[in-house]
Design an enzyme around this catalytic site. Structure first.
Site, PDB file in Angstrom:
ATOM      1  N   GLU A 228      14.486   5.479   8.872  1.00 20.68           N
ATOM      2  CA  GLU A 228      14.075   5.610   7.482  1.00 20.68           C
ATOM      3  C   GLU A 228      13.717   7.054   7.150  1.00 20.68           C
ATOM      4  OE1 GLU A 228      10.860   2.761   6.908  1.00 20.68           O
ATOM      5  OE2 GLU A 228      11.820   1.344   8.272  1.00 20.68           O
ATOM      6  N   GLU A 339       8.930   1.386  -2.435  1.00 20.47           N
ATOM      7  CA  GLU A 339       8.022   0.370  -1.899  1.00 20.47           C
ATOM      8  C   GLU A 339       6.600   0.814  -2.189  1.00 20.47           C
ATOM      9  OE1 GLU A 339       8.645  -0.499   2.260  1.00 20.47           O
ATOM     10  OE2 GLU A 339       6.661  -1.378   2.501  1.00 20.47           O
TER      11      GLU A 339
END
Ligand SMILES: *[C@@H]1O[C@H](CO)[C@@H](O)[C@H](O)[C@H]1NC(C)=O
Length: 424
Positions: A228, A339
């Protein structure tokens, strides 16, 4: 008479015992908490000695960070048991063919050529060749962590959009909220995006807001491998509300392996320019100038390492193939998006923002976006991502909208304010 005296005596005895207890607890409590505080401090310092490597030179950043210039061969990655005899790869493999960049003049690139992409670059000091810049972890960073050895690790379950219906209760339980675009069902050897950079506000210190891409392979129940990268605002991790560049990896669904940035051993950095975890600058303004970061992650077809570049010409480093199991061959899913943590699910929704804090419908200059989404195929070519799906738990809090045009390729706007009339 006697009886009464005895009684009083008893009374006094009880009072003095009680007093004694009170004094004792008054006396001992501070001592014992002082003792456990000093224990924590001792463990904190021992942990800091492990993760902060000796610096050749240190640079004081205007945001309070200290950037340590650490010899390449002293970097944290090499502490990893699987990387004991690792030969650092200083030559990145061939960039994948077909990289597309935006051509419009409306936005500016934060790529180190036109701009200084990180705040610490403004002090006119550089890390010397042969070293890498590392954001120094402080005692306060660790003291904010619930457990010292979980500092820098995500406390969460992996997130798998297509099974949302099945795991909806667990999503609500940990309060993570997403607004993402994703592809799955093929083999992906890399992914790319240009990510608009903002400073979303965070309501509670234990919440965060991030915008990133994910390369995923494996089972979401136990052995998920994930790579990520993107930007994040996380008061818990960094002690402030700055927007920072980050990476993350795990090879066991966020349990024991992996971490943010260089906070554990794993990622091998070769760049002497960019510090993971350092503040990004400049940032986009509402109705004002817009800034992006380019992130490309791709797999070396020969050695199998996963490489990352930042901007148009800065190769940051790589995740050695040895760290992974399911990502040894390819990713089976790529996600792009935002997120946030809603830390008190069940009560009023957090007003922690995602992206710019504005909904996709507001469009360019107001809503945050990812543009030029691409994936890398088995022949090391960048391709359009294919069939893009979107997902958000609650579009009234944070939403996502895909689009395509010739300038931006595949793109999406995403984000929102969290708490509002329709997201109570
Ligand atoms: C971060 O932002 C929140 C909300 O705007 C504020 O309450 C808090 O004081 C800020 N924290 C720091 C360290 O600046």
């Amino acid at each position: 008479m006697v009886k009464a005296t005895t009684c009083r005596m008893h009374g006094m005895l009880w009072w003095s015992i009680l007093l004694c207890f009170c004094l004792a607890s008054f006396y001992f409590r501070p001592v014992s908490s002082r003792f456990s505080t000093s224990m924590k401090l001792a463990r904190t310092r021992a942990h800091l000695r492990r993760i902060n490597k000796p610096a050749i030179q240190s640079i004081q950043s205007p945001d309070g960070d200290v950037i340590d210039c650490v010899l390449l061969s002293h970097q944290p990655a090499l502490d990893h048991p699987k990387l004991r005899n690792h030969q650092i790869q200083m030559e990145p493999p061939m960039l994948p063919e077909g990289l597309r960049h935006k051509t419009t003049t409306e936005e500016e690139k934060i790529d180190g050529s036109m701009f200084k992409p990180q705040l610490w670059h403004y002090v006119e000091q550089k890390c010397p060749p042969g070293t890498i810049p590392i954001r120094r972890t402080t005692e306060n960073d660790l003291l904010r962590a619930e457990k010292i050895n979980r500092y820098g690790k995500k406390n969460q379950r992996p997130f798998y959009p297509p099974q949302t219906a099945l795991i909806h209760s667990s999503l609500n339980e940990n309060g993570h909220q997403h607004a993402i675009t994703y592809v799955e069902g093929d083999k992906y050897y890399g992914a790319k995006a240009e990510i608009n950079v903002w400073a979303p506000s965070i309501e509670m210190p234990n919440e965060f807001s991030l915008s990133q891409l994910w390369l995923l392979a494996g089972s979401f129940e136990g052995d998920l491998n994930s790579i990520e990268a993107g930007w994040q605002v996380s008061p818990d991790l960094y002690g402030d509300n700055n927007t920072r560049l980050f990476t993350y990896w795990t090879s066991d669904a966020y349990q024991a392996t992996g971490c943010y940035n260089l906070l554990c051993s794993g990622f091998v950095q070769i760049s002497d320019q960019i510090a993971l975890g350092a503040t990004i600058s400049p940032l986009s303004g509402y109705g004002g100038r817009q800034f992006d970061i380019d992130i490309l992650i791709w797999k070396d077809p020969r050695a199998g390492n996963w490489w990352m570049s930042f901007g148009q010409n800065c190769v940051l480093g790589y995740w050695p193939a040895a760290l992974f199991t399911n990502l040894a061959e390819a990713a089976t899913m790529v996600e792009w998006g935002g997120e946030v943590v809603n830390s008190e699910p069940g009560s009023r929704h957090t007003s922690t923002q995602m992206g710019s804090g504005h909904f996709p419908s507001e469009g360019f200059g107001r809503a945050s976006y990812f543009s030029n989404l691409q994936i890398v195929d088995a022949s090391n070519n960048l391709q359009p991502p294919g069939n893009l799906n979107t997902f958000s738990e609650n579009a009234a809090c944070y939403d996502v909208e895909n689009g395509y045009n010739s300038e931006w390729g595949y793109y999406f706007y995403y984000g929102g304010p969290g708490y509002n009339d329709r997201c109570p």
